[in-house]
Scaffold this motif. Structure first.
Motif, short mmCIF file in Angstrom:
data_model
loop_
_atom_site.label_atom_id
_atom_site.label_comp_id
_atom_site.label_asym_id
_atom_site.label_seq_id
_atom_site.Cartn_x
_atom_site.Cartn_y
_atom_site.Cartn_z
N SER A 76 36.20 31.48 31.46
CA SER A 76 36.03 32.11 32.40
C SER A 76 34.58 32.68 32.88
CB SER A 76 36.62 33.47 31.90
OG SER A 76 36.05 34.13 30.82
N GLN A 78 31.81 33.81 36.56
CA GLN A 78 31.57 33.63 37.91
C GLN A 78 31.01 32.39 38.54
OE1 GLN A 78 28.59 36.44 39.40
NE2 GLN A 78 29.83 37.02 41.11
N VAL A 204 35.31 34.73 40.76
CA VAL A 204 35.37 34.85 39.35
C VAL A 204 36.77 34.11 38.72
CG1 VAL A 204 35.64 36.40 37.42
CG2 VAL A 204 34.12 36.85 39.14
N ASN A 206 39.19 32.49 35.63
CA ASN A 206 39.77 32.46 34.38
C ASN A 206 40.50 31.29 33.69
OD1 ASN A 206 38.94 35.45 33.78
ND2 ASN A 206 40.56 35.92 35.26
N PRO A 207 40.76 30.88 32.65
CA PRO A 207 41.18 29.61 32.13
C PRO A 207 42.41 29.65 32.85
CG PRO A 207 40.15 31.01 30.38
CD PRO A 207 40.06 31.72 31.41
N ASN A 209 42.63 28.75 36.01
CA ASN A 209 42.74 28.97 37.57
C ASN A 209 42.27 27.47 38.24
OD1 ASN A 209 41.07 32.20 37.43
ND2 ASN A 209 43.43 31.70 37.67
#
Length: 391
Positions: A76, A78, A204, A206-207, A209
């Protein structure tokens, strides 16, 4: 009473007239007798030519990449960097960095893991030294002791195993921290064209995405439907045979060479077709005429070669027989060995020879052995009659 002269004179005149009429009639030529002319049906013919014919099979399909990959975030953070090539339709090289996740947290985690590894390493070395001292001490006092076998606790084996386990766990933590830091770099797994991009600078993630999709440009594939009966015309039922693809590029017809690499091995339940899969190397290699993914392409699969065969229009074949004209201009039916019907033609390899005259015009009441004529035969007959008249 009429005199003798009056009677004889008219008789003489009548006799002279009759004699003259008979003479004139005898001098007139009798009418020429007309020879009864028999007109045979006129037909058109074409010579039959035997030549090598390849039994190619036609098909079609949509060009697709052999490999297609969804880029998914494994850590995860930015997005702080995006490649200029990471856009829809952009070409990227293997290993090229497409995007970067903020690495600060993962760099800190790596520093912590390396510090823990250093502590664990130091503790393991101390424990190994203490274990060695314990072993030497036992060797010195074992003769005065009633115990002949030292305890594991005395030799510090449990303590050493604990320090070794902590050291290995610290090693794993460093490895995991390095891997997570490496995962902040989103790289192209192969030379590819960007099919889609789903993130932007500052996003941003996360795992799990998605970043986007890539399609490998090294190899293209195309599924080609082939009727089951058409497989008999292909060597090895189509496996590992050449194929030529053609499609339009910028309004021009372009072709590419490929190969059938496999059969899907099942018959499609809806189309009742067998699908052969063709591969084309470097479809985007020529920038002037690329074989683009998603393009509709026609395929010509190279079939078996028949050494001596003829292609005859299908409408001329009745019950696998064709009408031919022999040397005496008589109708002869030839029994064909038809090996394929294709594109309005019949391909035959037996029953006919090169040079035979194939009758291409229709006959109203055809009969085996009937006398026929062609334009050439009529010209020869007219020339012969003219020569006889001149003689």
């Amino acid at each position: 009473m009429a005199s003798k002269k009056q009677i004889i004179l008219p008789l003489a005149v009548l006799t002279v007239g009759i004699t003259a009429a008979v003479a004139l009639t005898a001098m007139k030529e009798p009418p020429e007798e007309k020879v009864e002319e028999i007109i045979h049906p006129l037909v058109k013919v074409d010579p039959i030519e035997l030549s090598p014919i390849r039994l190619n099979v036609s098909s079609y399909g949509i060009v697709q990449p052999k490999y297609s990959t969804d880029l998914v975030a494994q850590v995860s953070g930015q997005i702080i960097e995006l490649s200029a090539q990471f856009v829809k339709g952009g070409f990227v090289k293997e290993g090229e960095i497409l995007a970067r996740i903020d690495p600060n947290d993962y760099e800190a985690a790596l520093i912590e893991a390396e510090a823990s590894l250093a502590q664990a390493s130091s503790a393991l070395e101390i424990e190994q030294a203490q274990a060695q001292v314990a072993k030497v001490e036992w060797q010195r006092i074992k003769d005065d002791s009633s115990e002949k076998i030292p305890s594991e606790l005395y030799l510090r084996k449990p303590q050493l195993a604990e320090k070794l386990a902590r050291y290995r766990a610290a090693q794993a933590a460093v490895k995991r921290a390095k891997r997570n830091l490496e995962r902040t770099y989103i790289k192209a797994p192969y030379d590819a064209i960007v099919k889609n991009r789903e993130i932007s600078l500052g996003s941003v993630v996360n795992p799990g995405n998605s970043f986007g999709q890539l399609s490998a440009v090294s190899v293209a594939e195309i599924r080609l439907p082939v009727a089951d009966k058409e497989l008999q015309y292909l060597p090895n039922y189509g496996k590992h045979v050449p194929v030529t693809l053609s499609a339009e590029v910028a309004g021009q017809q372009v072709s590419w060479k490929g190969e059938i690499v496999r059969s899907e091995g099942v018959i499609d339940q809806q189309s009742r077709m067998t699908y052969l899969v063709a591969q084309i190397e470097q479809p985007y290699g020529d920038t002037n005429k690329p074989l683009r993914f998603g393009a509709y392409a026609n395929a010509e699969i190279q079939g078996r070669l028949v050494e001596n065969a003829a292609m005859i229009p299908q409408h001329l074949v009745k019950n696998q027989k064709v009408a031919t004209l022999d040397r005496d201009n008589k109708l002869v039916y030839q029994q064909l060995n038809v090996i394929r019907e294709y594109n309005g033609f019949v391909i035959a390899d037996q029953g006919i020879n090169s040079g035979q005259q194939l009758i291409t015009s229709a006959l109203e009441y055809p009969t085996e052995g009937m006398q026929l004529r062609t334009d050439d035969a009529q010209l020869k007959t007219d020339s012969t009659q003219l020569a006889l008249k001149e003689e």
